[in-house]
Design a protein around this motif. Sequence first.
Motif, PDB file in Angstrom:
ATOM      1  N   THR A 191      -1.917   2.677  -5.154  1.00  0.00           N
ATOM      2  CA  THR A 191      -1.428   1.315  -5.359  1.00  0.00           C
ATOM      3  C   THR A 191      -1.138   0.649  -4.013  1.00  0.00           C
ATOM      4  O   THR A 191      -0.447   1.214  -3.167  1.00  0.00           O
ATOM      5  N   GLY A 192      -1.706  -0.539  -3.825  1.00  0.00           N
ATOM      6  CA  GLY A 192      -1.474  -1.288  -2.600  1.00  0.00           C
ATOM      7  C   GLY A 192      -2.323  -0.861  -1.428  1.00  0.00           C
ATOM      8  O   GLY A 192      -2.175  -1.403  -0.323  1.00  0.00           O
ATOM      9  N   LEU A 193      -3.217   0.108  -1.627  1.00  0.00           N
ATOM     10  CA  LEU A 193      -4.055   0.611  -0.540  1.00  0.00           C
ATOM     11  C   LEU A 193      -5.489   0.117  -0.684  1.00  0.00           C
ATOM     12  O   LEU A 193      -5.938  -0.212  -1.786  1.00  0.00           O
ATOM     13  N   VAL A 194      -6.201   0.073   0.417  1.00  0.00           N
ATOM     14  CA  VAL A 194      -7.654  -0.092   0.379  1.00  0.00           C
ATOM     15  C   VAL A 194      -8.208   1.274  -0.004  1.00  0.00           C
ATOM     16  O   VAL A 194      -8.191   2.216   0.794  1.00  0.00           O
ATOM     17  N   GLY A 244      -1.039   4.721   7.170  1.00  0.00           N
ATOM     18  CA  GLY A 244      -0.053   3.777   7.686  1.00  0.00           C
ATOM     19  C   GLY A 244      -0.592   2.361   7.763  1.00  0.00           C
ATOM     20  O   GLY A 244       0.174   1.390   7.691  1.00  0.00           O
ATOM     21  N   ALA A 245      -1.922   2.242   7.896  1.00  0.00           N
ATOM     22  CA  ALA A 245      -2.572   0.932   7.894  1.00  0.00           C
ATOM     23  C   ALA A 245      -3.014   0.529   6.496  1.00  0.00           C
ATOM     24  O   ALA A 245      -3.785  -0.415   6.341  1.00  0.00           O
ATOM     25  N   ASN A 266     -14.537  -2.546   4.058  1.00  0.00           N
ATOM     26  CA  ASN A 266     -15.135  -1.762   5.136  1.00  0.00           C
ATOM     27  C   ASN A 266     -14.665  -2.253   6.505  1.00  0.00           C
ATOM     28  O   ASN A 266     -14.424  -1.448   7.411  1.00  0.00           O
ATOM     29  N   ASP A 267     -14.525  -3.564   6.654  1.00  0.00           N
ATOM     30  CA  ASP A 267     -14.026  -4.113   7.919  1.00  0.00           C
ATOM     31  C   ASP A 267     -12.584  -3.688   8.175  1.00  0.00           C
ATOM     32  O   ASP A 267     -12.209  -3.382   9.317  1.00  0.00           O
ATOM     33  N   ILE A 268     -11.759  -3.683   7.118  1.00  0.00           N
ATOM     34  CA  ILE A 268     -10.367  -3.235   7.270  1.00  0.00           C
ATOM     35  C   ILE A 268     -10.341  -1.774   7.708  1.00  0.00           C
ATOM     36  O   ILE A 268      -9.581  -1.387   8.614  1.00  0.00           O
ATOM     37  N   PHE A 269     -11.174  -0.941   7.073  1.00  0.00           N
ATOM     38  CA  PHE A 269     -11.239   0.479   7.445  1.00  0.00           C
ATOM     39  C   PHE A 269     -11.671   0.650   8.900  1.00  0.00           C
ATOM     40  O   PHE A 269     -11.021   1.372   9.678  1.00  0.00           O
TER      41      PHE A 269
END
Length: 355
Positions: A25-28, A316-317, A342-345
């Motif tokens: 929950t709340g994660l990519v 953490g990100a 993918n960009d966030i990762f």
Amino acid sequence: MPDPIGRLIRPEIRALKAYHVPAATGLVKLDAMENPYAWPAPMKAAWLEALRDAPLNRYPDPEARELKARLRQALAVPAGAEVLLGNGSDELIQMILLAVARPQAVVLAPTPTFVMYEMIATIAGLRFVGVPLAPDFTLDVPALLRAMAEHQPAVVFLAYPNNPTGNLFSDSAMETILREAPGLVVVDEAYHAFAGKSFLDRLDRFDNLLVMRTMSKQGLAGLRLGMLFGRPEWLSEFDKLRLPYNINVLTQVSAAFALDHLEELDRQATVIRTERQRVFSALSAMPGLKVWPSDANFILFRLPGAATPVHEQLLGARVLVKNLDGTLPGCLRVTIGTPEENDIFLGALKPALTA
């Protein structure tokens, strides 16, 4: 008083750990090889309309006959092959292994591979033998032949493409195993939508071949629909272990609807393949990473050091990927998400590598 759990529960079951799915929950969420795309709004509205008349007060068709017929046509199943459906591939693996679970029977697979082959083998009371892949993750055919000769496995599993490595094994190596195996060979094509290669058309050439697929990776993970294809004489035996009404009415209606809209599922798979190449190129450009090409919807890569600290930095990100440090030291596996995911990762990975 003697411990009733220790007295009643089999030691090998007590030694197992339950299959763990981390909260997301709340994660990519890029850890479970899911298709990140929802259906377009008009398609979703038509699907809900199709569900409107689903008879929830009645048991579903126990044989899922209409759905099987649609699958035969959509997937070009060979005329002489039978179809067996499961509540996900896991149930099909369980049916197969329960059917062959004689005392001392062996299940064999190249490793590392899908963890449920070993876990379900243990649950069914069989012995699992893993044969390590070659350093480049290809099949070590001589080692596999030696292991088959020694252990006489009832079933050999070949994931095609393999999870977690993402690669397709060579046709010649696969056919050698099929010819030499003393028992059944299950070719698990869970990632077929992203690989484009199949052994389905070889069912008439190998008496011991079973081909397994799932609709999970094509965007229907929530349905839990697995498919097994093989000779009728094999599947009629496995069908005896299928629990009644295992494919619920909502899954039957939804899967049949999805088969009428394969062009949308194929479009999404094409987008994922394009993004796979982009993410692969970006990872390959990062200093210190070893990145393996993939024929699936995920990419395996090795870090210069331990994977766990980087995995924690990514968490953490707010990015969740699969930590394989215990299986493949220094390795993480990332599912291909949307371009934005993918960009966030990729953006989170760069500082994590230098933290």
